[in-house]
Write a protein that holds these residues in place. Sequence first.
Motif, PDB file in Angstrom:
ATOM      1  N   THR A 173      25.085 -26.039   8.618  1.00 17.01           N
ATOM      2  CA  THR A 173      25.270 -27.487   8.521  1.00 17.01           C
ATOM      3  C   THR A 173      26.750 -27.830   8.651  1.00 17.01           C
ATOM      4  O   THR A 173      27.630 -26.982   8.466  1.00 17.01           O
ATOM      5  CB  THR A 173      24.764 -28.020   7.168  1.00 17.01           C
ATOM      6  OG1 THR A 173      25.491 -27.389   6.098  1.00 17.01           O
ATOM      7  CG2 THR A 173      23.276 -27.770   6.998  1.00 17.01           C
ATOM      8  N   LEU A 174      26.999 -29.101   8.909  1.00 12.00           N
ATOM      9  CA  LEU A 174      28.384 -29.546   8.988  1.00 12.00           C
ATOM     10  C   LEU A 174      29.092 -29.361   7.652  1.00 12.00           C
ATOM     11  O   LEU A 174      30.288 -29.040   7.622  1.00 12.00           O
ATOM     12  CB  LEU A 174      28.438 -31.007   9.434  1.00 12.00           C
ATOM     13  CG  LEU A 174      27.877 -31.309  10.834  1.00 12.00           C
ATOM     14  CD1 LEU A 174      28.021 -32.797  11.157  1.00 12.00           C
ATOM     15  CD2 LEU A 174      28.544 -30.465  11.914  1.00 12.00           C
ATOM     16  N   SER A 175      28.365 -29.517   6.556  1.00 10.75           N
ATOM     17  CA  SER A 175      28.968 -29.308   5.237  1.00 10.75           C
ATOM     18  C   SER A 175      29.413 -27.859   5.061  1.00 10.75           C
ATOM     19  O   SER A 175      30.500 -27.582   4.530  1.00 10.75           O
ATOM     20  CB  SER A 175      27.974 -29.675   4.128  1.00 10.75           C
ATOM     21  OG  SER A 175      27.716 -31.062   4.113  1.00 10.75           O
ATOM     22  N   ALA A 176      28.581 -26.923   5.494  1.00  9.72           N
ATOM     23  CA  ALA A 176      28.926 -25.503   5.383  1.00  9.72           C
ATOM     24  C   ALA A 176      30.090 -25.146   6.291  1.00  9.72           C
ATOM     25  O   ALA A 176      30.947 -24.325   5.932  1.00  9.72           O
ATOM     26  CB  ALA A 176      27.711 -24.641   5.713  1.00  9.72           C
ATOM     27  N   PHE A 177      30.146 -25.760   7.450  1.00 10.63           N
ATOM     28  CA  PHE A 177      31.251 -25.479   8.376  1.00 10.63           C
ATOM     29  C   PHE A 177      32.561 -26.063   7.860  1.00 10.63           C
ATOM     30  O   PHE A 177      33.618 -25.432   7.950  1.00 10.63           O
ATOM     31  CB  PHE A 177      30.936 -26.041   9.767  1.00 10.63           C
ATOM     32  CG  PHE A 177      29.710 -25.452  10.402  1.00 10.63           C
ATOM     33  CD1 PHE A 177      29.240 -24.200  10.029  1.00 10.63           C
ATOM     34  CD2 PHE A 177      29.015 -26.149  11.376  1.00 10.63           C
ATOM     35  CE1 PHE A 177      28.100 -23.656  10.616  1.00 10.63           C
ATOM     36  CE2 PHE A 177      27.890 -25.614  11.969  1.00 10.63           C
ATOM     37  CZ  PHE A 177      27.431 -24.368  11.590  1.00 10.63           C
ATOM     38  N   ASP A 178      32.493 -27.255   7.298  1.00 11.21           N
ATOM     39  CA  ASP A 178      33.707 -27.862   6.759  1.00 11.21           C
ATOM     40  C   ASP A 178      34.216 -27.074   5.562  1.00 11.21           C
ATOM     41  O   ASP A 178      35.429 -26.876   5.402  1.00 11.21           O
ATOM     42  CB  ASP A 178      33.428 -29.313   6.361  1.00 11.21           C
ATOM     43  CG  ASP A 178      34.699 -30.077   6.033  1.00 11.21           C
ATOM     44  OD1 ASP A 178      35.641 -30.049   6.855  1.00 11.21           O
ATOM     45  OD2 ASP A 178      34.775 -30.672   4.950  1.00 11.21           O
ATOM     46  N   ALA A 179      33.297 -26.585   4.715  1.00 18.44           N
ATOM     47  CA  ALA A 179      33.707 -25.786   3.561  1.00 18.44           C
ATOM     48  C   ALA A 179      34.379 -24.492   4.004  1.00 18.44           C
ATOM     49  O   ALA A 179      35.393 -24.073   3.423  1.00 18.44           O
ATOM     50  CB  ALA A 179      32.487 -25.475   2.686  1.00 18.44           C
ATOM     51  N   GLU A 229      28.066 -29.327  19.850  1.00 21.41           N
ATOM     52  CA  GLU A 229      29.156 -30.257  20.169  1.00 21.41           C
ATOM     53  C   GLU A 229      29.683 -30.937  18.913  1.00 21.41           C
ATOM     54  O   GLU A 229      30.901 -31.025  18.698  1.00 21.41           O
ATOM     55  CB  GLU A 229      28.663 -31.295  21.174  1.00 21.41           C
ATOM     56  CG  GLU A 229      29.733 -32.270  21.634  1.00 21.41           C
ATOM     57  CD  GLU A 229      29.207 -33.274  22.644  1.00 21.41           C
ATOM     58  OE1 GLU A 229      30.029 -33.914  23.320  1.00 21.41           O
ATOM     59  OE2 GLU A 229      27.978 -33.437  22.744  1.00 21.41           O
ATOM     60  N   GLU A 230      28.790 -31.420  18.052  1.00 21.60           N
ATOM     61  CA  GLU A 230      29.200 -32.028  16.785  1.00 21.60           C
ATOM     62  C   GLU A 230      29.968 -31.035  15.911  1.00 21.60           C
ATOM     63  O   GLU A 230      30.965 -31.388  15.280  1.00 21.60           O
ATOM     64  CB  GLU A 230      27.973 -32.478  15.997  1.00 21.60           C
ATOM     65  CG  GLU A 230      27.291 -33.734  16.428  1.00 21.60           C
ATOM     66  CD  GLU A 230      26.122 -34.018  15.514  1.00 21.60           C
ATOM     67  OE1 GLU A 230      26.266 -34.879  14.615  1.00 21.60           O
ATOM     68  OE2 GLU A 230      25.064 -33.368  15.680  1.00 21.60           O
ATOM     69  N   SER A 231      29.457 -29.812  15.869  1.00 21.33           N
ATOM     70  CA  SER A 231      30.064 -28.790  15.012  1.00 21.33           C
ATOM     71  C   SER A 231      31.477 -28.468  15.470  1.00 21.33           C
ATOM     72  O   SER A 231      32.394 -28.343  14.649  1.00 21.33           O
ATOM     73  CB  SER A 231      29.185 -27.540  15.019  1.00 21.33           C
ATOM     74  OG  SER A 231      27.868 -27.845  14.596  1.00 21.33           O
ATOM     75  N   LEU A 232      31.654 -28.328  16.761  1.00 20.25           N
ATOM     76  CA  LEU A 232      32.985 -28.029  17.290  1.00 20.25           C
ATOM     77  C   LEU A 232      33.955 -29.174  17.016  1.00 20.25           C
ATOM     78  O   LEU A 232      35.130 -28.948  16.702  1.00 20.25           O
ATOM     79  CB  LEU A 232      32.893 -27.753  18.792  1.00 20.25           C
ATOM     80  CG  LEU A 232      32.133 -26.489  19.201  1.00 20.25           C
ATOM     81  CD1 LEU A 232      31.963 -26.449  20.717  1.00 20.25           C
ATOM     82  CD2 LEU A 232      32.855 -25.236  18.719  1.00 20.25           C
TER      83      LEU A 232
END
Length: 239
Positions: free
Chosen positions: A28-34, A96-99
């Motif tokens: 998830t985006l939360s996990a990637f941001d963390a 794309e969102e994740s990058l």
Amino acid sequence: MTSIGWLTKVPIAHRGLHDLNRMRWENTLSAFDAAASAGFAIECDVHLSADGKAVVFHDGTLDRVTGQQGNIDELTAKQAGKLRVGGTDDHVPTLEESLKLIAGRVPIVIELKGIPGRDDGLVKAVADDLAGYGGQAAIMSFDHHLIRLFDKDAPGIPAGLTAEGLRVQELEAHFSMLAHGIDFVSYNVHHLENRFVEFVRERLGLPVISWTVRSFDDKAVSDAHVDQITFEGFDPRTA
């Protein structure tokens, strides 16, 4: 051979820095941001959506992560993006969102999940998303039919083989993939050490990372035989 020295510099958070899917879920985006905020590299998984986009999701089926029925490749990226992950506010993101969120803060290693006969265009979709990306990124896969497309559909992107197994036929299959110009290997930590990993590191001089390290005992095994860990469920920097 593509330069990839950055791959082994810092531990790699498996599917992002999640909390074993209690409040912050995998991929998830939360996990990637963390992960990015903590300075860890990121590993994630992608499937091909029904409209030809790379969506970040591990399983072929939806139920474990979203509670819905069906297959991820039967949804468009927009439809997948409407699904909540684990009942949280996070949705199923596109690559794309994740990058865009990671924005080059830390390296990312993208594992391509193939479904033979239903994944035509996956390698190209990932390469298209990475074409304008300024950060450090690599691709890898278990699926040999996808790896054979890496040179053609994703030229210049560091590429690896995800692998496991200790049986002779499994190791020989891995050796056969060395003909396809891979730049690194990611190997099951519970199948170390073995002659394939030893050959890749010592004879070819390629980096090897391990998956999935879930304890300091696992980390000790990995550290003895390969160059970096892919981890989850603990902080490898707290020992």
